[in-house]
Design a protein around this motif. Structure first.
Motif, PDB file in Angstrom:
ATOM      1  N   ALA A  54      12.110 -68.502 -81.703  1.00 54.86           N
ATOM      2  CA  ALA A  54      12.754 -69.201 -82.820  1.00 54.86           C
ATOM      3  C   ALA A  54      12.816 -68.320 -84.069  1.00 54.86           C
ATOM      4  O   ALA A  54      13.853 -68.235 -84.733  1.00 54.86           O
ATOM      5  CB  ALA A  54      12.009 -70.500 -83.118  1.00 54.86           C
ATOM      6  N   SER A  57      15.266 -65.504 -83.582  1.00 56.21           N
ATOM      7  CA  SER A  57      16.630 -66.013 -83.666  1.00 56.21           C
ATOM      8  C   SER A  57      17.016 -66.298 -85.109  1.00 56.21           C
ATOM      9  O   SER A  57      18.123 -65.957 -85.550  1.00 56.21           O
ATOM     10  CB  SER A  57      16.758 -67.280 -82.817  1.00 56.21           C
ATOM     11  N   TYR A  58      16.112 -66.899 -85.855  1.00 51.45           N
ATOM     12  CA  TYR A  58      16.425 -67.266 -87.239  1.00 51.45           C
ATOM     13  C   TYR A  58      16.609 -66.021 -88.112  1.00 51.45           C
ATOM     14  O   TYR A  58      17.517 -65.972 -88.948  1.00 51.45           O
ATOM     15  CB  TYR A  58      15.323 -68.149 -87.820  1.00 51.45           C
ATOM     16  N   GLY A 225      10.636 -74.081 -74.462  1.00 54.09           N
ATOM     17  CA  GLY A 225      11.962 -74.486 -74.919  1.00 54.09           C
ATOM     18  C   GLY A 225      11.911 -75.518 -76.029  1.00 54.09           C
ATOM     19  O   GLY A 225      12.617 -75.409 -77.038  1.00 54.09           O
ATOM     20  N   LEU A 226      11.057 -76.509 -75.865  1.00 50.08           N
ATOM     21  CA  LEU A 226      10.912 -77.544 -76.898  1.00 50.08           C
ATOM     22  C   LEU A 226      10.330 -76.967 -78.183  1.00 50.08           C
ATOM     23  O   LEU A 226      10.740 -77.329 -79.289  1.00 50.08           O
ATOM     24  CB  LEU A 226      10.028 -78.669 -76.372  1.00 50.08           C
ATOM     25  N   PHE A 228      10.711 -73.955 -79.232  1.00 52.53           N
ATOM     26  CA  PHE A 228      11.766 -73.152 -79.864  1.00 52.53           C
ATOM     27  C   PHE A 228      12.615 -74.006 -80.804  1.00 52.53           C
ATOM     28  O   PHE A 228      12.863 -73.639 -81.965  1.00 52.53           O
ATOM     29  CB  PHE A 228      12.665 -72.523 -78.790  1.00 52.53           C
ATOM     30  N   VAL A 229      13.048 -75.149 -80.319  1.00 52.29           N
ATOM     31  CA  VAL A 229      13.939 -76.009 -81.104  1.00 52.29           C
ATOM     32  C   VAL A 229      13.247 -76.512 -82.363  1.00 52.29           C
ATOM     33  O   VAL A 229      13.797 -76.428 -83.482  1.00 52.29           O
ATOM     34  CB  VAL A 229      14.430 -77.198 -80.251  1.00 52.29           C
ATOM     35  N   THR A 230      12.046 -77.045 -82.213  1.00 55.54           N
ATOM     36  CA  THR A 230      11.350 -77.605 -83.368  1.00 55.54           C
ATOM     37  C   THR A 230      10.934 -76.518 -84.357  1.00 55.54           C
ATOM     38  O   THR A 230      10.978 -76.732 -85.574  1.00 55.54           O
ATOM     39  CB  THR A 230      10.118 -78.405 -82.923  1.00 55.54           C
ATOM     40  N   TYR A 232      12.492 -73.633 -84.945  1.00 55.61           N
ATOM     41  CA  TYR A 232      13.687 -73.155 -85.644  1.00 55.61           C
ATOM     42  C   TYR A 232      14.037 -74.085 -86.799  1.00 55.61           C
ATOM     43  O   TYR A 232      14.316 -73.644 -87.926  1.00 55.61           O
ATOM     44  CB  TYR A 232      14.855 -73.055 -84.661  1.00 55.61           C
ATOM     45  N   LEU A 233      14.018 -75.380 -86.531  1.00 49.28           N
ATOM     46  CA  LEU A 233      14.321 -76.361 -87.581  1.00 49.28           C
ATOM     47  C   LEU A 233      13.272 -76.310 -88.687  1.00 49.28           C
ATOM     48  O   LEU A 233      13.600 -76.432 -89.877  1.00 49.28           O
ATOM     49  CB  LEU A 233      14.386 -77.765 -86.978  1.00 49.28           C
TER      50      LEU A 233
END
Length: 267
Positions: A54, A57-58, A225-226, A228-230, A232-233
């Motif tokens: 994350a 990516s950011y 995966g989960l 990563f999403v949280t 990043y936000l």
């Protein structure tokens, strides 16, 4: 592991990894509070890898620029730039945690994963974070960091091996102490998380591959995966609001959490 357990722990990791409230403490305490068996260090590392992806990516533009300028400066020192300098500072800040991690790995996996340790570090480092946030100058950006500054931040990061300290909290504390703005301290903290998580994740992954014990790889991939999403936000909104809200909300949370741990887990 049950799917609900994976979801809770992965979301918890992603939300807390880059906040100054200690993701490791939450991953240790959550199974105790919810009645789950300890998920083990392999799952902890998997969700940390999700957080790693994350942050890469950011900050993908910064990572590419820092990496390319760093290697360009190795070939031609005259081609050094602000980004290549920042690359060197990231390396310097990573050295202490690498050394401490090798020396204290077994201790961290066993004796230090206790509610008492977590409560003490959560409260004490929360108080220190509040002091430097209130008293710091907050005028410097991350490109002004010198090698002595990077070493201090790296030593603070090494303290975060102890559960409850918070890697982000410790490095942000050091950055604020050295006069960085809240955003600059946060950005540098996020950037130095990349080699730190790479080292710890790589080491444990090798151990898992060589281990004869069964590994729930599907749980690890879902968790990553989960996370990563949280994560990043979390990075996006934290950087957007940190200059406005300051560190006080996180310090209050740490104090409440620490006192709550002492009340629940200690006689």
């Amino acid at each position: 592991m049950e799917l609900l357990q994976i979801f809770i722990l992965a979301a918890l990791q992603g939300l807390t990894e880059f906040l100054p409230i200690s993701s490791s403490a939450h991953l240790i305490l959550a199974p105790l509070v919810l009645g789950y068996a300890d998920q083990g260090l392999d799952f902890d590392i998997a969700v940390h890898v999700g957080s790693l992806l994350a942050v890469i990516s950011y900050f993908r533009k910064e990572v590419v620029s820092i990496t390319s300028d760093f290697f360009r400066s190795l070939v031609n020192p005259r081609a050094s730039s602000a980004d290549s300098h920042l690359g060197w500072m990231i390396i310097v800040a990573t050295i202490p945690v690498g050394l401490f991690g090798l020396l204290m790995k077994s201790l961290v996996e066993t004796d230090l994963r206790t509610p008492l340790v977590i409560a003490i570090t959560t409260i004490s480092f929360g108080v220190v974070l509040l002091m430097v946030d209130l008293l710091g100058r907050h005028t410097r950006d991350e490109y002004s960091i010198k090698w002595t500054d990077a070493l201090v931040i790296g030593i603070f990061q090494a303290f975060a091996i102890i559960p409850g300290t918070s890697r982000s909290g410790a490095t942000m504390t050091a950055g604020l102490l050295l006069g960085l703005s809240r955003e600059a301290a946060s950005r540098f903290s996020f950037l130095i998380s990349i080699p730190t998580i790479l080292m710890s994740g790589g080491l444990v992954t090798l151990e898992l591959i060589e281990s004869a014990n069964p590994v729930e790889w599907d749980s690890l991939f879902i968790g990553a995966g989960l996370s990563f999403v949280t994560a990043y936000l979390c990075i996006h909104f934290f950087l957007r609001f940190i200059e406005k809200i300051g560190m006080l909300p996180f310090v209050i949370y740490r104090l409440i959490l620490g006192v709550g741990i002492l009340y629940i887990f200690l006689p």
